[in-house]
Design a protein around this motif. Structure first.
Motif, PDB file in Angstrom:
ATOM      1  N   GLN A  86       0.827  -1.203   0.000  1.00 44.92           N
ATOM      2  CA  GLN A  86       0.000   0.000   0.000  1.00 44.92           C
ATOM      3  C   GLN A  86       0.863   1.255   0.000  1.00 44.92           C
ATOM      4  O   GLN A  86       0.581   2.208  -0.746  1.00 44.92           O
ATOM      5  N   LEU A  87       1.924   1.268   0.802  1.00 38.05           N
ATOM      6  CA  LEU A  87       2.812   2.422   0.859  1.00 38.05           C
ATOM      7  C   LEU A  87       3.504   2.638  -0.486  1.00 38.05           C
ATOM      8  O   LEU A  87       3.652   3.782  -0.951  1.00 38.05           O
ATOM      9  N   TRP A  88       3.921   1.547  -1.137  1.00 36.70           N
ATOM     10  CA  TRP A  88       4.578   1.657  -2.445  1.00 36.70           C
ATOM     11  C   TRP A  88       3.622   2.225  -3.487  1.00 36.70           C
ATOM     12  O   TRP A  88       4.008   3.096  -4.276  1.00 36.70           O
ATOM     13  N   VAL A  89       2.372   1.770  -3.475  1.00 36.16           N
ATOM     14  CA  VAL A  89       1.382   2.266  -4.436  1.00 36.16           C
ATOM     15  C   VAL A  89       1.104   3.748  -4.190  1.00 36.16           C
ATOM     16  O   VAL A  89       1.027   4.543  -5.142  1.00 36.16           O
ATOM     17  N   VAL A  90       0.960   4.141  -2.931  1.00 37.73           N
ATOM     18  CA  VAL A  90       0.686   5.549  -2.611  1.00 37.73           C
ATOM     19  C   VAL A  90       1.841   6.432  -3.059  1.00 37.73           C
ATOM     20  O   VAL A  90       1.633   7.512  -3.634  1.00 37.73           O
TER      21      VAL A  90
END
Length: 356
Positions: free
Chosen positions: A313-317
């Motif tokens: 999720q952090l990578w996508v954000v």
């Protein structure tokens, strides 16, 4: 402290300290609701002949099914004797509830309502909605009633984040201890995991009763069945690759049989999830069984750790914010220069600065 005591303490900490598989349960919620919406919309053009008034001609085919023996009021929610216009209204209600389930809105009310409506809907034609993956789908929905499926990626989570209110559970005016919903969630995770292991082991044991799977040739035959072909050209390529046929046959047996053992270690679990997901993806594409494959893939996501989901999720954000930043920095070519008649009007700030 002996080994039994340490194991018991570890089990209690795992069950009571925090919720597990919160992201995986959210994936199940979103995926199952999406499958429900797609399934209903696909049947909608011929709905009357499958589930409505026009399906009465085949009543003798599914009257003996045990799916029709739900307790009241589930048994009366959907009926083939209702006029189609009334059935369509109830179907619209089911779709609305499915959308709310997907978004994770007021799940303490929506979740049981969704299960009841789906069970009533499925009872109208067991020949269509009583196949293997629909049975697994129903079992998983019942287990999800115990889970906190709106903990992540939901409107409920957004509301809790804004109000900073967990809305603790209460019973007859008495607040339940904090560990009760945590225990309920983790029991749901255990039940879902156990159901998956039962499905995989049972499937493998059935395959081992014959010789074709152990000989490595079983995968060839479903690739050649016309009713299972979604992309003929892809199946033609697949069944011509002899090593792939042997590997697929052996892997589908022993991967299912040994899947519970792969969960005991982090690295073997990664390999097991990649292999089992690949197997389901192959079944969905090469055998035209996407709903079965997606039900199993969504359910398997509970075995992915929350810390892994948070990293993804952090990578996508970060990627999304970076793309937004880059797109905002690009100059608009349409506003750089505007020519009206014989006079050239300079609108670029850099050029205006030079002229001054």
């Amino acid at each position: 402290m002996n080994t039994v005591t340490r194991l018991w303490d570890s089990l209690l900490h795992w069950l009571l300290d925090r919720r597990h598989a919160t992201y995986g349960l959210a994936v199940m919620r979103i995926g199952f609701a999406g499958l429900t919406i797609v399934s209903i919309l696909l049947y909608l053009p011929d709905y009357s002949y499958t589930f409505g008034e026009g399906s009465r001609w085949g009543e003798s085919l599914y009257r003996p099914s045990g799916v029709n023996t739900y307790i009241w009021p589930i048994s009366i929610l959907f009926s083939r004797s209702d006029p189609d216009w009334f059935t369509y209204l109830k179907l619209a209600l089911l779709l609305a509830v499915a959308v709310a389930y997907l978004l994770g809105w007021r799940m303490r009310i929506i979740a049981p309502l969704f299960v009841v409506l789906w069970l009533g809907y499925a009872s109208t034609n067991p020949l269509v909605l009583n196949t293997g993956h629909y049975q697994t789908f129903r079992v998983m929905l019942l287990f999800l009633l115990l889970a906190d499926t709106s903990r992540r990626w939901s409107l409920d989570a957004r509301r809790r984040r804004i109000t900073r209110d967990e809305h603790p559970l209460s019973f007859r005016g008495h607040m339940l201890p904090r560990w009760v919903p945590v225990l309920s969630n983790n029991i749901a995770v255990i039940l879902i995991g156990a159901q998956l292991c039962i499905v995989y082991i049972t499937s493998a044991l059935w395959k081992l009763q014959g010789s074709m799977w152990t000989e490595g040739i079983a995968a060839y035959y479903p690739l050649r069945l016309e009713q299972f072909i979604l992309f003929p050209w892809l199946n033609e390529i697949a069944w011509h690759v002899t090593p792939a046929i042997f590997i697929a046959s052996w892997l589908s047996v022993y991967m299912q049989l040994l899947f519970p053992l792969t969960l005991l270690n982090r690295w073997t679990r990664i390999f097991g999830l990649i292999a089992i997901t690949g197997m389901h993806a192959g079944i969905g594409i090469l055998m035209s069984l996407p709903f079965f494959s997606l039900v199993m893939i969504f359910s398997d996501m509970i075995f992915v750790r929350d810390v892994t989901w948070r990293k993804v999720q952090l990578w996508v954000v970060r990627r999304w914010k970076r793309r937004r930043t880059v797109s905002n920095r690009q100059p608009d070519a349409g506003t750089s220069r505007q020519v009206v008649g014989e006079d050239a009007q300079v609108t670029s700030p850099e050029v205006v600065g030079v002229l001054r």
